[in-house]
Design an enzyme around this catalytic site. Structure first.
Site, PDB file in Angstrom:
ATOM      1  N   SER A 667     -22.517 -24.404 -45.487  1.00  0.00           N
ATOM      2  CA  SER A 667     -21.427 -25.358 -45.720  1.00  0.00           C
ATOM      3  C   SER A 667     -21.030 -25.450 -47.183  1.00  0.00           C
ATOM      4  CB  SER A 667     -21.836 -26.749 -45.217  1.00  0.00           C
ATOM      5  OG  SER A 667     -22.963 -27.232 -45.926  1.00  0.00           O
ATOM      6  N   LYS A 710     -21.302 -36.629 -45.737  1.00  0.00           N
ATOM      7  CA  LYS A 710     -20.990 -35.941 -46.999  1.00  0.00           C
ATOM      8  C   LYS A 710     -19.892 -36.669 -47.761  1.00  0.00           C
ATOM      9  CE  LYS A 710     -22.495 -31.373 -45.411  1.00  0.00           C
ATOM     10  NZ  LYS A 710     -22.089 -30.012 -45.023  1.00  0.00           N
TER      11      LYS A 710
END
Length: 813
Positions: A667, A710
């Protein structure tokens, strides 16, 4: 090329409207028919229905799904509903194996008759004790015994008298002494002494010897006859005893037989018992004391031992009821939480006798497989695999169709015991249901060749359900059902809507609802607690939010320490300014059930080299394979886009700054690529942004996990350092549907103090990060001057020219 999209607040959190809840409070809602609240499992229900309905070998079930989705709940409900309509299975008993005590026999009886048969045999043994003693104490038996004994003594005495008379005629006396019968020569009615015998003439001595030899022969014949008469008398007495015992045994057991006349195995067993009672009638009789002068202590010891011996001798007539289904309604549904080998297949207990562990059939104990016969046995697959020999025993039972009790201690020679080997019991028409995680199912399917043959039905449980209006209404009723089941305060509409929002966040998808009900049930309980603290009669949305905040605070120590380290400058993270080759990536940390995001500085450096992108994390063995894959993909993208007309003469390094643990996942590959492009183009990146996403070799941005955590992690960092209105996060456009951000983040976006952008490709991202156009090739195949792509290509071309010139100089030298 599509520019990055600034997301409006409505896309950041899909809220359930309180007005859409079809009741005022959960007290007004109609509960679901399934009182335990299992919804969204249509596929699992259909597989379960099939697996239970098909009655073929090997069609056992494996329930697959993550913890908390209601596997056990659905299984219990469905199995109970189905089992109650089935026939009650038989009782099973173990009895003594006459003639083969080490191999007890198994008897099958109709449900409820096992306990009855056990009680009947206990009564029969008690009656035999009394009746047998009475029969042998009866006047008729004693009279017949006395007559036989008297006749024997009279015959013995008559024969001896005849021998003595004939001997006397030969001047020989037959004398009875303590050591037996002896012969002596007589003269004048007196026994000849040894001295007198020696003075007789040789002819007289020889004559005396001859007479005594004739008398001795007659005496031996007498002794032989006495022995024969004794044998005959004993046989006669034994026959009388057996006749008496047989009469008593027949009379007592005939009182038991009619109740089990239609059970041939029981009838055969009772016949064996009758024969054994006749053969061992003396065990029912009282023994007389052997020594009247012994001490009280010795008498008590002897009495205790006699009692133990009597119990042991009569124990073989007992019935050990292994399985009693008399109280069941339908087939059994058994759950074994501790599936050890002994708890599955049963065991033989032991007792100590004179320092040795011994076993007998009354110490046989049933296992879960016995209790589930004719019904269903539910097991946790991982627990079975963790127990030595349990998995093999389970497979062996399913394959053979028999439950065989095995003593592992005896087989392995671990303890010196005297054990028994019970006869196996038929295991047909029983379903095994295993529960486990998907990983465990696929591992067993891959590495155990017997698994798919024995567990043919996969019951696959979902962890989410579609967030559609009809499903939202169903979910609201589910919440009401759980509230009622837990006996909590009623939840109002707003509270139910807030719970449903959290269910969507738990699913990591605004278009889904989590059906992992363990976490939802925990939230309901905690919201009820905080409502009590606030003196609320009805739980409100504020109480639910307070419960969520409390959960975050209880497990937030690590997150708070990281934020503190950023604020104090221990961890270098910039939320303002610009920097070349430096970008804020987003990492995810998990401590137990608590998951949170945190920004991590990613830097890139580029120089002339031989065409390699070095992942420092991998070089020091901190990078996992997925992270290494992401770096290789971005290296492939750089080479294919910018080095089509010249060699890639680049040496670049990528690193997560101040990362001291393992780095895994791809990611961060978009952030790493943007840092590398910045280092090559020398276009500074705005540090007010953080970025997450993975890329493919065409530069397309792909979705990632934990997107909410996040974004919130960078928001919390910016909040610590001060929100400026310029900060934001770039996420993959494909992750927009997953957004269920915290209310404070949405509020900050709504007031333009924070921003969330969606990007489709690397050009969208680098253009937003640098404020410089990314640039696309024109018809001549060139990037525009001053664009990021153009600057990168020029820098790489200069590297290639420098490398060519360097090689030429070396050739000239």
């Amino acid at each position: 090329m599509c520019p990055a999209i600034r997301l409006v607040p409505s896309l950041l959190h899909r809220s359930c409207r309180a007005t859409d809840i079809p009741f005022e409070t959960t007290a007004d809602a109609s509960p679901l028919a399934n009182v335990d609240g299992v919804v969204g499992q249509e596929r699992a229900v259909e597989a379960l229905r099939f697996g239970i309905g098909i009655r073929r070998p090997g069609y056992n079930l494996f329930a697959v799904g993550p913890a908390g989705v209601g596997k056990q709940t659905l299984l219990r409900q469905y199995l109970r509903e189905h089992a109650v309509r089935q026939n009650v299975p038989s009782d099973w008993c173990y009895v003594h194996g006459f003639g083969d005590a080490e191999h007890p026999r198994a008897l099958e009886l109709p449900a409820g008759m096992g306990i009855r048969f056990q009680a009947d045999m206990e009564c029969a043994v008690a009656e035999l004790r009394v009746a047998m003693q009475s029969a042998f104490d009866a006047e008729e038996y004693r009279k017949r015994k006395t007559q036989i004994v008297g006749a024997l003594k009279e015959k013995q005495q008559r024969s001896l008298s005849e021998v003595q008379d004939r001997a006397k005629q030969r001047d020989v006396a037959v004398l009875e002494t303590e050591s037996g019968l002896v012969l002596a020569s007589i003269r004048g009615g007196a026994v000849i002494e040894a001295e007198s015998f020696q003075v007789l003439s040789k002819e007289e001595q020889e004559k005396i010897h001859a007479e005594m030899a004739r008398v001795d022969a007659e005496l031996q014949e007498h002794v032989r006859k006495v022995h024969e008469w004794g044998r005959q008398s004993r046989e006669t007495l034994k026959a009388i005893e057996r006749e008496t015992a047989a009469s008593v045994a027949r009379r007592v057991l005939d009182g038991v037989r009619p109740s089990y006349a239609d059970l041939p195995s029981v009838a055969e067993y009772l016949s064996r018992v009758e024969r054994d009672v006749v053969d061992s009638a003396e065990q029912f009789l009282e023994r007389e004391d052997e020594d009247e002068d012994e001490t009280v202590e010795n008498a008590l010891t002897r009495a205790l031992r006699r009692e133990q011996e009597d119990d042991a001798s009569l124990r073989r007539y007992r019935v050990n009821v292994l399985i009693d289904n008399g109280q069941n309604e339908g087939a059994p549904v058994i759950y074994e939480d501790n599936p050890t080998h002994a708890n599955l297949v049963g065991r033989v207990a032991h007792e100590s006798q004179f320092g040795t562990l011994v076993a007998h059939f009354t110490l046989i104990r049933a296992g879960a497989l016995h209790r589930a016969m004719g019904g269903y046995l539910v097991l946790d697959a991982l627990k079975v695999l963790q127990q030595p020999f349990a998995w093999d025993a389970l497979k062996r039972t399913i394959r053979s169709g028999q439950v065989r009790i095995e003593a592992l201690g005896d087989a392995l020679g671990l303890v010196p015991t005297v054990s028994v080997e019970p006869a196996p019991i038929a295991f047909g028409n029983t379903k095994i249901v295993l529960c486990g995680e998907p990983t465990l199912y696929y591992l067993l399917a891959a590495f155990d060749p017997d698994f798919l043959e024995l567990f043919k039905v996969m019951v696959d449980f979902e962890s989410t359900m579609d967030r559609q209006p009809e499903n939202e209404a169903l979910y609201a009723r589910l919440v009401a059902t759980l509230v009622g089941k837990e006996e909590l305060r009623a939840f109002d509409r707003g509270a139910v809507a807030r719970v449903m929002d959290q269910a969507a966040r738990s699913a990591d998808d605004a278009e889904k609802l989590s059906i992992q009900m363990c976490t939802i049930a925990d939230l309901l309980r905690e919201a009820d607690y905080w409502a009590g603290e606030a003196k609320h009669d009805v739980v409100t949305a504020e109480d639910v939010q307070r419960a969520l905040d409390a959960q975050l605070d209880r497990s937030g120590r690590a997150r708070q320490r990281l934020q503190e380290a950023v604020r104090r400058g221990d961890i270098l993270v910039s939320t303002s300014g610009v920097s070349i080759g430096q970008v804020n990536g987003l990492s995810v940390f998990q401590f137990g059930e608590h998951v949170f995001g945190h920004p991590t500085r990613i830097t890139a450096r580029a120089r002339l080299g031989k065409g390699e992108v070095i992942d420092i994390e991998r070089e020091v063995e901190l990078g996992g394979p997925l992270h290494a894959k992401g770096v290789l993909i971005l290296a492939g993208f750089v080479g294919s886009r910018y080095a089509t007309r010249c060699p890639l003469s680049l040496s670049a390094t990528l690193v997560f700054e101040q990362s001291y643990g393992a780095v895994e996942g791809d990611s961060a590959s978009l952030a790493e690529l943007c840092a590398l492009l910045s280092a090559l183009s020398e276009a500074p990146i705005r540090q007010s942004f953080a970025i997450t996403g993975s890329i493919n070799q065409q530069g397309v941005v792909q979705s990632i996990g934990a997107v909410n955590e996040k974004i919130e992690g960078f928001f919390d960092t910016c909040k610590e350092t001060g929100l400026t209105g310029e900060q934001g996060v770039l996420i993959p456009k494909s992750n927009v549907k997953n957004l269920m951000l915290r209310r404070d983040v949405v509020a900050a976006v709504e007031s333009s103090r924070f921003h969330v952008y969606a990007v489709e490709n690397v050009d969208d991202a680098i253009e937003l990060l640098t404020g410089t156009p990314a640039g696309i090739r024109d018809s001549a195949g060139k990037f525009p001057d001053g664009s990021v792509n153009g600057l990168v290509e020029q820098r790489l071309l200069s590297f290639a020219n420098s490398a060519r010139a360097f090689r030429s100089e070396r050739t000239m030298l």
